[in-house]
Write a protein that holds these residues in place. Structure first.
Motif, short mmCIF file in Angstrom:
data_model
loop_
_atom_site.label_atom_id
_atom_site.label_comp_id
_atom_site.label_asym_id
_atom_site.label_seq_id
_atom_site.Cartn_x
_atom_site.Cartn_y
_atom_site.Cartn_z
N LEU A 1 39.51 31.59 -1.08
CA LEU A 1 38.73 32.14 0.02
C LEU A 1 39.58 33.07 0.89
O LEU A 1 39.08 34.10 1.38
CB LEU A 1 38.15 31.00 0.87
CG LEU A 1 37.05 30.18 0.21
CD1 LEU A 1 36.63 29.02 1.12
CD2 LEU A 1 35.84 31.04 -0.13
N LEU A 2 40.85 32.72 1.10
CA LEU A 2 41.74 33.56 1.89
C LEU A 2 41.89 34.94 1.24
O LEU A 2 41.79 35.97 1.92
CB LEU A 2 43.11 32.90 2.02
CG LEU A 2 44.20 33.71 2.73
CD1 LEU A 2 43.80 33.97 4.17
CD2 LEU A 2 45.54 32.98 2.67
N ILE A 3 42.10 34.96 -0.07
CA ILE A 3 42.24 36.23 -0.78
C ILE A 3 40.94 37.02 -0.71
O ILE A 3 40.95 38.25 -0.49
CB ILE A 3 42.65 35.98 -2.25
CG1 ILE A 3 44.04 35.35 -2.30
CG2 ILE A 3 42.61 37.27 -3.06
CD1 ILE A 3 44.43 34.84 -3.68
N ILE B 1 42.14 46.96 -3.23
CA ILE B 1 41.97 48.26 -3.89
C ILE B 1 40.64 48.30 -4.63
O ILE B 1 39.86 49.26 -4.52
CB ILE B 1 43.14 48.54 -4.84
CG1 ILE B 1 44.44 48.71 -4.06
CG2 ILE B 1 42.86 49.77 -5.69
CD1 ILE B 1 45.68 48.80 -4.93
N SER B 2 40.37 47.24 -5.39
CA SER B 2 39.13 47.19 -6.16
C SER B 2 37.91 47.10 -5.25
O SER B 2 36.92 47.82 -5.44
CB SER B 2 39.16 45.98 -7.11
OG SER B 2 38.02 45.95 -7.93
N ALA B 3 37.97 46.23 -4.24
CA ALA B 3 36.83 46.05 -3.34
C ALA B 3 36.53 47.33 -2.57
O ALA B 3 35.36 47.69 -2.37
CB ALA B 3 37.11 44.91 -2.36
N ILE C 1 39.36 43.87 4.58
CA ILE C 1 40.11 45.13 4.66
C ILE C 1 39.48 46.19 3.77
O ILE C 1 39.40 47.37 4.14
CB ILE C 1 41.58 44.90 4.24
CG1 ILE C 1 42.25 43.89 5.17
CG2 ILE C 1 42.36 46.22 4.23
CD1 ILE C 1 43.63 43.46 4.72
N GLY C 2 39.00 45.78 2.60
CA GLY C 2 38.48 46.74 1.63
C GLY C 2 37.20 47.42 2.05
O GLY C 2 37.03 48.63 1.80
N TYR C 3 36.28 46.70 2.70
CA TYR C 3 34.99 47.30 3.04
C TYR C 3 35.11 48.40 4.10
O TYR C 3 34.48 49.45 3.97
CB TYR C 3 33.99 46.23 3.47
CG TYR C 3 33.57 45.31 2.34
CD1 TYR C 3 33.97 45.55 1.02
CD2 TYR C 3 32.79 44.18 2.57
CE1 TYR C 3 33.61 44.71 -0.01
CE2 TYR C 3 32.42 43.34 1.54
CZ TYR C 3 32.82 43.60 0.25
OH TYR C 3 32.45 42.77 -0.79
N PRO C 4 35.91 48.22 5.16
CA PRO C 4 36.11 49.35 6.09
C PRO C 4 36.75 50.56 5.40
O PRO C 4 36.38 51.70 5.69
CB PRO C 4 37.03 48.76 7.17
CG PRO C 4 36.73 47.30 7.15
CD PRO C 4 36.49 46.98 5.70
N ILE C 5 37.71 50.30 4.50
CA ILE C 5 38.29 51.41 3.74
C ILE C 5 37.22 52.06 2.88
O ILE C 5 37.15 53.30 2.77
CB ILE C 5 39.46 50.91 2.86
CG1 ILE C 5 40.61 50.40 3.74
CG2 ILE C 5 39.94 52.02 1.93
CD1 ILE C 5 41.75 49.78 2.95
N GLY C 6 36.37 51.24 2.27
CA GLY C 6 35.29 51.76 1.45
C GLY C 6 34.33 52.62 2.26
O GLY C 6 33.85 53.66 1.78
N PHE C 7 34.06 52.21 3.50
CA PHE C 7 33.18 53.01 4.37
C PHE C 7 33.80 54.38 4.64
O PHE C 7 33.13 55.41 4.57
CB PHE C 7 32.94 52.26 5.68
CG PHE C 7 32.11 53.03 6.68
CD1 PHE C 7 30.75 53.19 6.51
CD2 PHE C 7 32.71 53.60 7.79
CE1 PHE C 7 29.99 53.90 7.41
CE2 PHE C 7 31.96 54.32 8.71
CZ PHE C 7 30.59 54.47 8.53
N ALA D 1 47.88 39.56 -4.75
CA ALA D 1 46.47 39.38 -5.10
C ALA D 1 45.57 40.03 -4.06
O ALA D 1 44.57 40.67 -4.40
CB ALA D 1 46.15 37.90 -5.23
N MET D 2 45.93 39.89 -2.79
CA MET D 2 45.14 40.51 -1.73
C MET D 2 45.11 42.03 -1.88
O MET D 2 44.06 42.66 -1.76
CB MET D 2 45.72 40.14 -0.36
CG MET D 2 45.53 38.70 0.04
SD MET D 2 46.31 38.38 1.65
CE MET D 2 45.88 36.65 1.90
N LEU D 3 46.28 42.61 -2.15
CA LEU D 3 46.37 44.06 -2.27
C LEU D 3 45.58 44.56 -3.46
O LEU D 3 44.82 45.55 -3.36
CB LEU D 3 47.84 44.48 -2.39
CG LEU D 3 48.11 45.98 -2.58
CD1 LEU D 3 47.49 46.79 -1.46
CD2 LEU D 3 49.61 46.24 -2.66
N ALA D 4 45.74 43.91 -4.61
CA ALA D 4 45.03 44.35 -5.82
C ALA D 4 43.52 44.26 -5.63
O ALA D 4 42.78 45.19 -5.98
CB ALA D 4 45.47 43.51 -7.01
#
Length: 242
Positions: A25-27, A99-101, A34-40, A93-96
């Motif tokens: 869950l933490l990952i 990037i995908s998310a 972090i990924g969704y704001p970057i995605g936006f 794992a968080m970073l990888a």
């Protein structure tokens, strides 16, 4: 051991897998948070008039979607140390996954913005709103309703994908199940317990995503728009991703 004893013994292993749930869950929360704001931001840049920003965002999105998550995990955890950048297992794992998310969410958000009827800008102009205000107060709220269900589904998928983090020694659900199976040789029991844990979290999330889609679907445009939307932002993870 009876060949079918795993059918009633797997519940006894669930408590031993619960610590791994916390890591998974933490990952997931870190990657999506972090990924969704970057995605936006990437979704906005893909339609930017600045050619450099546009192509950088497009290349990032295509690479993030085109490279399997397992490869991203190995690139970060085992590749970066060769560049004198040592990253621990959980941050790797968080970073990888981030990037995908971010790459997948960027395409979802972009498609959701595109699904908002162009007439909304005309209506905004009639109300005296600037282009920026129209985008902020009219387009974004409607796009958020469209993108929310698939983003919830993507979050569930990211939770599933945390199981791959066991391959870089992250002590999550699958890692703990493997350790238990290796010690007891009761792999069927251990992996059945792991499957139940994943399903116990993912299925309610999928039901919630379906409820959201039904709840918000009637407020997000015409039938043609909906069909286009679902075609564009359908299942976010394809077989080559893993």
């Amino acid at each position: 051991m009876n060949n079918f004893s795993w059918l009633w013994e797997w519940p006894t292993l669930i408590p031993e897998l619960l610590p791994g749930v916390g890591s998974a869950l933490l990952i997931t929360v870190a990657a999506c948070g972090i990924g969704y704001p970057i995605g936006f931001a990437l979704a906005l840049l893909t339609d930017s008039r600045n050619a450099l920003a546009k192509w950088i965002s497009i290349i990032y999105v295509e690479l993030g979607r085109g490279i399997p998550i397992l490869v991203l995990l190995y690139l970060v955890y085992r590749g970066l140390p060769q560049l004198n950048m040592l990253v621990d297992a959980i941050p790797s794992a968080m970073l990888a996954l981030t990037i995908s998310a971010s790459a997948y969410s960027a395409e979802m958000i972009r498609a959701s913005i595109a699904a908002v009827p162009k007439g909304q800008f005309d209506a905004s102009d009639a109300l005296g709103l600037t282009r920026a205000d129209a985008f902020r107060f009219v387009v974004i709220p409607q796009a958020a309703k469209i993108s929310l269900p698939p983003l919830v589904t993507l979050t569930i998928t990211m939770f599933h994908v945390t199981s791959l983090a066991s391959l870089i020694t992250v002590a999550e659900i699958m890692h703990d199940a493997f350790i238990i199976g290796s010690v007891t040789f009761q792999y069927m029991t251990a992996y059945t317990a792991a499957a139940v844990v994943y399903a116990g979290i993912a299925i309610p999330g999928a039901i919630f995503a379906g409820w959201l889609e039904k709840k918000l679907g009637n407020k997000s445009g015409s039938t043609t728009t909906k069909k286009s939307r679902f075609r564009q932002v359908g299942n976010p993870i394809t077989p080559h991703t893993i």
